[in-house]
Design an enzyme around this catalytic site. Sequence first.
Site, PDB file in Angstrom:
ATOM      1  N   TYR A  11      62.567 -56.525 -48.846  1.00  0.00           N
ATOM      2  CA  TYR A  11      62.191 -56.422 -50.270  1.00  0.00           C
ATOM      3  C   TYR A  11      60.750 -55.944 -50.466  1.00  0.00           C
ATOM      4  O   TYR A  11      60.060 -55.687 -49.512  1.00  0.00           O
ATOM      5  CB  TYR A  11      62.536 -57.663 -51.078  1.00  0.00           C
ATOM      6  CG  TYR A  11      61.985 -58.997 -50.656  1.00  0.00           C
ATOM      7  CD1 TYR A  11      60.892 -59.131 -49.851  1.00  0.00           C
ATOM      8  CD2 TYR A  11      62.595 -60.167 -51.124  1.00  0.00           C
ATOM      9  CE1 TYR A  11      60.407 -60.374 -49.515  1.00  0.00           C
ATOM     10  CE2 TYR A  11      62.112 -61.418 -50.790  1.00  0.00           C
ATOM     11  CZ  TYR A  11      61.022 -61.510 -49.990  1.00  0.00           C
ATOM     12  OH  TYR A  11      60.547 -62.725 -49.661  1.00  0.00           O
ATOM     13  N   GLU A  12      60.367 -55.810 -51.733  1.00  0.00           N
ATOM     14  CA  GLU A  12      59.094 -55.155 -52.123  1.00  0.00           C
ATOM     15  C   GLU A  12      59.077 -53.717 -51.587  1.00  0.00           C
ATOM     16  O   GLU A  12      58.042 -53.203 -51.167  1.00  0.00           O
ATOM     17  CB  GLU A  12      57.859 -55.909 -51.601  1.00  0.00           C
ATOM     18  CG  GLU A  12      57.805 -57.401 -51.859  1.00  0.00           C
ATOM     19  CD  GLU A  12      57.568 -57.790 -53.306  1.00  0.00           C
ATOM     20  OE1 GLU A  12      57.492 -56.890 -54.161  1.00  0.00           O
ATOM     21  OE2 GLU A  12      57.475 -58.999 -53.571  1.00  0.00           O
ATOM     22  N   GLY A  13      60.214 -53.064 -51.622  1.00  0.00           N
ATOM     23  CA  GLY A  13      60.361 -51.739 -51.002  1.00  0.00           C
ATOM     24  C   GLY A  13      60.654 -51.950 -49.537  1.00  0.00           C
ATOM     25  O   GLY A  13      59.881 -52.635 -48.839  1.00  0.00           O
TER      26      GLY A  13
END
Length: 583
Positions: A402-404
């Site tokens: 996550y967070e890219g």
Amino acid sequence: MAGNEAEALFGGAFLLTSAGQVPLVTAESLSGDQRAYFTAMRQFTEREVIPNIERLEKKDLALLRDLLRKAGDLGLLLAEIPEAYGGLQLDVTTAMLMSEATSLFGSWSVTVGCHTGIGTLPIVHFGTEAQKKKYLPRLATAEWIAAYALTEPTSGSDALGAKTSARLSPDGSFYSLSGAKQFITNAGIADVFVVFAKVDGDKFTGFIVERSAPGLTVGPEEHKMGIRGSSTCPLFFEDCQVPVENVLGEIGKGHRIAFNILNLGRLKLGVGSVGGSRNMLGEALRYVRERRQFGQALIEFPLIREKLARSAAAIHALESMAYRTTGMIDERIGAESGADRPGRVMQAVEEYSIEASILKVMGSETLSGVVDEALQMHGGYGYIEGYHVERAYRDVRINRLYEGTNEINRMLITGMLLKRVSKGQLLLGDALAALEQPLPSFDDPLAHQRTAAAQLKRVGWMVLKLAIERFGPELESRQEVLAAAADVISEAFAVDSAVARTLQVAPENELRRALVNLYVFEALPRAVVRARTAICCSAEGEALATALSQLEGLARIHPIDPAAEREVVVEAMLGAGGYPFGN
Ligand SMILES: Cc1cc2nc3c(=O)[nH]c(=O)nc-3n(C[C@H](O)[C@H](O)[C@H](O)COP(=O)(O)OP(=O)(O)OC[C@H]3O[C@@H](n4cnc5c(N)ncnc54)[C@H](O)[C@@H]3O)c2cc1C
């Protein structure tokens, strides 16, 4: 401030300056106040959260909420909220340290990080006065909990491909949201969701949606591999009515909110990984001191000592990058408070978005590596439920997603760098001119390591130059080149930061030099392998032969005795009872 220092106050500048040229914020330069905030959050986590791990892992969401509320009552969630709305608006370094202090338990870290970060910060940075007045004081105390809903079942990395729609009601008083969001952290306990939807089919826009909004349903909890003590659910919107005053920012400008907030999330994840890695290294050390095989404690075996020392060296480099980056961001924001401060924070974080993505990738991968080795040192017991390391192994895996995802962040690192080069913000010409010069020579206790940092930066520029020449605008689609270049650039930042910190703090110190030596000894060859990939994809014939021979010249490494350096580090760890430096 000297000329070259002022010039260095922009993102990506580490590729142009020489290690040690610009003073850094380091773990050693943190102030008493900064350490006190870290300690307060750490103590809360140790005393209130850790004893409840079992209940939280069984999804006691009422308890999770209570713990957030308790932390809120103690003022532990105020760091990033402006004073005018009941917060403390501390510097970014302190806010990140507090987040790092939650990392003793992954589920707690994710829950707090989502509430104080991606859930609340869109309102801090993009909310209207009325929205801030209504929501921030309640979020500051965790009377209300926040969540951030960007991902959809069919759009994750491709966040702008969202299908959730928003239609203005005929009387213009509310928007009707229809669609679904997937994997939303804190959804099971949240009161307020920042949701992204497309107005009139294409205008990507942020909305503040309250849990009680008609037409919003929170789906069932996901059964996750890790961070099981946190809440993750889908959201369903069926003509969900959201008042027009809850539009966040401008219609059609939701991407500014989504991406800027993700930069902060990446920073938080990177800094949080420092704490998580230190904790797990301490856990491994405790175990190998006690566990005996072949008539001796595991700690006596050189291969175990090697694992401990390599982990410590990687953590030292990550820690050096982490506080260096938050320090640069604070420097750019300036000390003044005032109503424009949130805007300055956003601009500063955007300026250092390359460094934030590097921290996200290297933080999550360092933590994964440290936990993996910690589990290996536990042998079969590490595989059994109930051991912290077994849970941590599952918990940390999410950080690379996550967070890219790390793939997306790798492409962002090189992509953002190339954009700055094309805008003339990073002077490629200067860097390329330096490629023609002999490597700088230094005359100090860290001379070889400083040279290695210079070599890595040159390798980075060389890779970029070849790729730009070969592919031009097509480079955007040459993902294998972009990712390999990102790895070289990231190692350059890591080595530069570790060397610069040691130079600044204690260049003669044997332990610090050993940590840097161990890191450089593996980082340079690692980066060279990645550079070779990029070069072989970007050049052919004579140009390829020239580039490879140039790379060979830059790959030269000063030999060390890794076993001797390792002993220095392990002895220090035994003395400290864990990673030898702490906050
Ligand atoms: C526990 C958990 C909590 C989460 N919390 C939140 C939250 O609070 N809010 C929220 O909005 N989202 C949240 N997410 C969603 C998370 O951000 C996404 O899962 C993530 O962005 C990846 O999207 P995806 O799962 O759709 O994977 P995909 O985008 O389908 O990617 C699958 C794979 O393909 C790769 N890939 C995708 N595109 C490209 C490309 N262009 N080039 C090369 N490779 C590519 C990816 O790197 C990945 O390896 C959470 C997810 C989980 C599992």
